[in-house]
Enzyme design. Sequence first.
Site, PDB file in Angstrom:
ATOM      1  N   SER A  61       0.821  -1.219   0.000  1.00  0.00           N
ATOM      2  CA  SER A  61       0.000   0.000   0.000  1.00  0.00           C
ATOM      3  C   SER A  61       0.852   1.265   0.000  1.00  0.00           C
ATOM      4  O   SER A  61       1.992   1.263   0.461  1.00  0.00           O
ATOM      5  CB  SER A  61      -0.907   0.029   1.226  1.00  0.00           C
ATOM      6  OG  SER A  61      -1.724  -1.105   1.270  1.00  0.00           O
TER       7      SER A  61
HETATM    8  N1  SAH Z   1      -0.326  -5.409   4.167  1.00  0.00           N
HETATM    9  C1  SAH Z   1       0.318  -5.697   2.909  1.00  0.00           C
HETATM   10  C2  SAH Z   1      -0.616  -5.411   1.745  1.00  0.00           C
HETATM   11  C3  SAH Z   1      -0.584  -6.528   0.775  1.00  0.00           C
HETATM   12  S1  SAH Z   1      -1.848  -6.558  -0.452  1.00  0.00           S
HETATM   13  C4  SAH Z   1       1.636  -4.963   2.786  1.00  0.00           C
HETATM   14  O1  SAH Z   1       1.982  -4.169   3.675  1.00  0.00           O
HETATM   15  O2  SAH Z   1       2.371  -5.188   1.832  1.00  0.00           O
HETATM   16  C5  SAH Z   1      -3.039  -7.616   0.294  1.00  0.00           C
HETATM   17  C6  SAH Z   1      -2.603  -9.035   0.617  1.00  0.00           C
HETATM   18  O3  SAH Z   1      -3.733  -9.711   1.122  1.00  0.00           O
HETATM   19  C7  SAH Z   1      -2.094  -9.857  -0.563  1.00  0.00           C
HETATM   20  O4  SAH Z   1      -0.816 -10.341  -0.290  1.00  0.00           O
HETATM   21  C8  SAH Z   1      -3.120 -10.977  -0.670  1.00  0.00           C
HETATM   22  O5  SAH Z   1      -2.570 -12.217  -1.090  1.00  0.00           O
HETATM   23  C9  SAH Z   1      -3.620 -11.075   0.761  1.00  0.00           C
HETATM   24  N2  SAH Z   1      -4.910 -11.715   0.943  1.00  0.00           N
HETATM   25  C10 SAH Z   1      -6.030 -11.622   0.174  1.00  0.00           C
HETATM   26  N3  SAH Z   1      -7.025 -12.377   0.681  1.00  0.00           N
HETATM   27  C11 SAH Z   1      -6.526 -12.973   1.815  1.00  0.00           C
HETATM   28  C12 SAH Z   1      -7.058 -13.884   2.782  1.00  0.00           C
HETATM   29  N4  SAH Z   1      -8.306 -14.344   2.701  1.00  0.00           N
HETATM   30  N5  SAH Z   1      -6.265 -14.276   3.793  1.00  0.00           N
HETATM   31  C13 SAH Z   1      -4.973 -13.825   3.898  1.00  0.00           C
HETATM   32  N6  SAH Z   1      -4.418 -12.986   3.006  1.00  0.00           N
HETATM   33  C14 SAH Z   1      -5.178 -12.562   1.973  1.00  0.00           C
END
Ligand code: SAH
Length: 214
Positions: A61
């Site tokens: 993000s």
């Molecule tokens: N907090 C992260 C943002 C990553 S983008 C950062 O600081 O980089 C969102 C992430 O959520 C992705 O890696 C995606 O694979 C994960 N995601 C999506 N659905 C999910 C679920 N049901 N359980 C765990 N992770 C999930």
Amino acid sequence: MKYQRMRNEMVTNQIIARGISDPRVLDAMRSVPRHLFVSEAMMDQAYGDYPLPIGEQQTISQPFIVAEMTQTLELTPEDRVLEIGTGSGYQAAILAQIAFRVYTVERIYTLYTRARKLFDELRYHNIVTRYSDGTTGWREHSPFDAIIVTAGAPKIPTVLVNQLAEGGRMVIPVGDRHSQDLVRLVRDKQGIHQTHLGGCRFVKLIGEHGWRET
Ligand code: SAH
């Protein structure tokens, strides 16, 4: 150091300038080495005012969104936090800088292992990782003082709200696949209170209580 200077500028120009004032959040944003959470080719862009790709069609993000969501959780050094969507691990590291312990769940194996390795290298000993569908939370470690969902949900998963302690705060993007509303929830003796923080855009939360796989 070059990256320390870029971080200080990021905090001044993107974070403080847009109204974030919690000193714990500002300190964390000044200290976590965001450039180590992106690929080597993107390190010099790591402190820019935008999200960046991290592989597997996922993104880290924008710094301001990380700061805003973190401030919204009103964390103290005693708090235990659940994060859904480890991704690069950057948001978890910011939380770990402030809170007592961070439990973070990721559903994509390569991202999970990469983040785990980075947490060990950077000595974030208070981050507990799990490879699974986070939409069902992490019942064994509940209730949590704060829950942060970093992927966009079609609706607020009730199971997650049920894992929030009394006095607990939660932040989650809710909406369709193109745009979402950042929703803040607080649980107190009377029940659940919701406020809306504004528009945002996240990758999809995929799982049992999120979007379907395809
Ligand atoms: N907090 C992260 C943002 C990553 S983008 C950062 O600081 O980089 C969102 C992430 O959520 C992705 O890696 C995606 O694979 C994960 N995601 C999506 N659905 C999910 C679920 N049901 N359980 C765990 N992770 C999930």
